[in-house]
Write a protein that holds these residues in place. Structure first.
Motif, short mmCIF file in Angstrom:
data_model
loop_
_atom_site.label_atom_id
_atom_site.label_comp_id
_atom_site.label_asym_id
_atom_site.label_seq_id
_atom_site.Cartn_x
_atom_site.Cartn_y
_atom_site.Cartn_z
N ALA A 168 -4.08 0.10 -6.81
CA ALA A 168 -3.67 1.45 -6.63
C ALA A 168 -5.01 1.84 -6.20
O ALA A 168 -5.00 2.91 -5.35
CB ALA A 168 -3.11 2.23 -7.63
N ILE A 186 1.71 2.90 -2.74
CA ILE A 186 1.75 3.64 -4.31
C ILE A 186 0.68 4.66 -3.72
O ILE A 186 -0.30 4.89 -3.50
CB ILE A 186 1.13 2.89 -5.29
N ASP A 187 1.50 6.17 -3.99
CA ASP A 187 0.71 7.52 -3.93
C ASP A 187 -0.03 7.69 -5.41
O ASP A 187 -0.96 8.34 -5.36
CB ASP A 187 1.61 8.36 -3.45
N THR A 188 0.91 7.48 -6.45
CA THR A 188 0.30 7.75 -7.71
C THR A 188 0.96 6.73 -8.82
O THR A 188 2.29 6.70 -8.94
CB THR A 188 1.00 9.40 -8.20
N ALA A 217 -4.98 5.60 -4.06
CA ALA A 217 -4.01 6.27 -5.00
C ALA A 217 -4.38 7.07 -6.26
O ALA A 217 -5.63 6.70 -6.49
CB ALA A 217 -2.92 5.27 -5.22
N HIS A 260 0.69 -1.23 -0.16
CA HIS A 260 -0.07 0.09 -0.08
C HIS A 260 0.80 1.19 0.05
O HIS A 260 0.36 2.13 0.70
CB HIS A 260 -1.00 0.02 1.13
N ARG A 309 4.51 6.56 -1.13
CA ARG A 309 4.10 7.14 -0.07
C ARG A 309 5.17 6.90 1.12
O ARG A 309 6.06 6.01 0.92
CB ARG A 309 2.81 6.69 0.50
#
Length: 374
Positions: free
Chosen positions: A340, A287-289, A345, A285, A366
Motif C-alpha cells: 500500500a 488500495i486507496d486506504t 495509499a 494497485h 480506488r
C-alpha cells in the motif's frame, strides 16, 4: 497517516532485520545496559538467519545513543538490510514488547501502531509585526518543538519568519498574516491550524481567514509569539487539536469502510476485506486506504511475497507462475502495508475494536463507485 517515514524501507530489497528496543535511562550503567541489549538482539537475529554484516550493523547502532534519547520513557526502531542501517527512528514511548525479527519485509506495523495517525498541524505564533510558522506531524516535532516552515518570498528565497510593516495598521497587517497562513497551509499539506498569540491578534487573523480554512483553525489561549511563552500549555492545546483530527479522520474512514463492506451495497464495491480480496487489490494497485488493527486474526496470517512490493499472493505457486523465482513467507499486515505504501495509499491504524475491520485488515479501494448517499 503520512508515510514519508517509511520511504527508505519500502522499495529496498530484503531480507530485513527489524528491531524494537527500549532506550535505557541515563545512568552509571547505561553503557552496560546498551551492551547487553545489543548482544542479546544480535544473537537473536543471527539465530533467525540474519547475515553477519547486518547483525554487526545492528549491534553497533544499538551501542550508539541517538541524539535526543533521554529518560526512561523512550523507544527506538531499527530497520537494517545487507549490512546497513536503513532507518533508525525514535518511538513516542517504549515499545509495547521489545523484539527483533528477520524476514523478507520489514516489520513496520508496530511502528505505525505506535505513532498513530500523526496528523500534520500548522502552528502559527503571531503578533502585529509578523508570524512564525512550524509544522507538527509526519514524525516531526514529537517533543512539541515542531519543524520551521519556510515561507517563499518574492525573489524565490526562503524566510523562516513572515514580517509585516509596523507602519501599516494592525487591520492591514492581520490581513497579510492571514494570507500567509492560507499559503502556508496549502503548501504544507497540514490538516489543522493553531494560532498562538495575544487574544486580539489571534481573533483578528482568524476572522480574516477564508472558509473552510477558518473551520480548521483553532486558537490557543495560552502563550504568545515569544519563544517559550507558556510552551507547556501551548503544547497541550496543540496535542488536543491533533487528537481531535486523528479521531475524526479514523471515524470518517471506518464509516466509509462499513458502508462499502456492508451487505446492502448493490453498486460496485469500494471496500475489501479478507486476505484473498486484499491481496488481489494490493497486487492490482487498487488500495486507496488500508485499515489495520493492532489486534485481529488476519494480521499475522502468512502470505507469499516477492522482491517487489506488488508481488504478493495467498499461495506461493501464484508468484512462481508470475515469474518470482524465490517467493517467501511474510505476515499479511506487513506485506499489505509495504504494498500500500509503495503505491501511495493512505494507512489508518484503528485501535477501537468496535470500529476495526473483521480480522483486523480492510481497505477502501480506488476507481470504484462510492455507495455512500449524497
Amino acid at each position: 497517516m503520512r508515510l514519508s517515514l517509511l520511504k527508505p524501507v519500502i522499495d529496498r530489497p530484503g531480507p530485513w532485520a527489524s528491531v524494537y528496543a527500549t532506550v535505557p535511562q541515563s545512568s552509571e550503567d547505561t553503557a552496560k545496559q546498551q551492551e547487553l541489549t545489543a548482544s542479546a538482539t544480535t544473537a537473536q537475529l543471527f539465530a533467525l538467519g540474519a547475515d553477519e554484516a547486518t547483525c554487526g550493523a545492528v549491534h553497533e547502532a544499538l551501542l550508539t545513543r541517538r541524539e535526543g534519547d533521554t529518560g526512561a520513557h523512550a523507544g527506538r526502531v531499527l530497520f537494517a538490510a545487507h549490512g546497513a542501517i536503513v532507518l533508525d527512528t525514535p518511538l513516542p514511548g517504549p515499545p509495547a514488547m521489545p523484539f527483533a525479527a528477520w524476514g523478507p519485509v520489514p516489520r513496520v506495523t508496530p511502528l505505525l501502531a505506535a505513532i498513530g495517525d500523526d496528523p500534520v498541524c500548522l502552528v502559527v505564533r503571531l503578533d502585529r509585526n509578523g508570524a512564525d510558522f512550524a509544522l507538527l506531524g509526519e514524525r516531526g516535532g514529537a517533543d512539541g518543538a515542531g519543524r520551521t516552515f519556510p515561507r517563499a518570498s518574492a525573489d524565490g528565497s526562503s524566510e523562516r519568519h513572515f514580517r509585516t510593516d509596523p507602519a501599516n495598521s494592525w487591520e492591514h497587517n492581520a490581513g497579510e498574516i492571514a494570507d500567509a497562513v492560507r499559503a502556508a497551509f496549502e503548501r504544507s499539506g497540514a490538516e489543522a491550524v493553531v494560532l498562538v498569540g495575544e487574544e486580539r491578534d489571534r481573533h483578528l487573523v482568524h476572522d480574516k481567514l477564508p472558509e473552510p480554512l477558518r473551520a480548521l483553525t483553532c486558537e490557543s489561549t495560552h502563550g504568545g509569539r515569544a519563544p517559550g511563552a507558556e510552551s507547556a500549555l501551548v503544547d497541550r492545546d496543540i496535542a488536543q487539536v491533533r487528537a481531535v483530527q486523528e479521531r475524526e479522520h479514523i471515524a470518517q474512514v471506518t464509516d466509509r469502510f462499513r458502508t462499502g463492506a456492508g451487505p446492502g451495497n448493490k453498486s460496485a464495491p469500494h471496500a475489501a476485506a479478507g486476505i484473498p480480496a486484499l491481496v488481489e487489490a494490493a497486487r492490482e494497485h487498487r488500495i486507496d486506504t488500508l485499515l489495520v488493527s493492532p489486534h485481529g486474526a488476519d494480521i499475522a496470517r502468512q502470505v507469499w511475497v516477492g522482491a517487489d512490493a506488488d508481488q504478493l499472493a495467498v499461495r506461493g505457486t501464484e508468484l512462481t507462475y508470475l515469474g518470482e523465482e524465490r517467493p517467501a513467507v511474510a505476515r499479511a499486515d506487513d506485506a499489505l502495508v509495504r504494498s500500500a505504501a509503495a503505491t501511495g495509499a493512505d494507512i489508518v491504524v484503528v485501535r477501537d475494536p468496535e470500529r476495526a475491520p473483521s480480522g483486523g485488515l480492510g481497505a477502501l479501494l480506488r476507481g470504484t463507485v462510492d455507495a455512500t448517499p449524497d
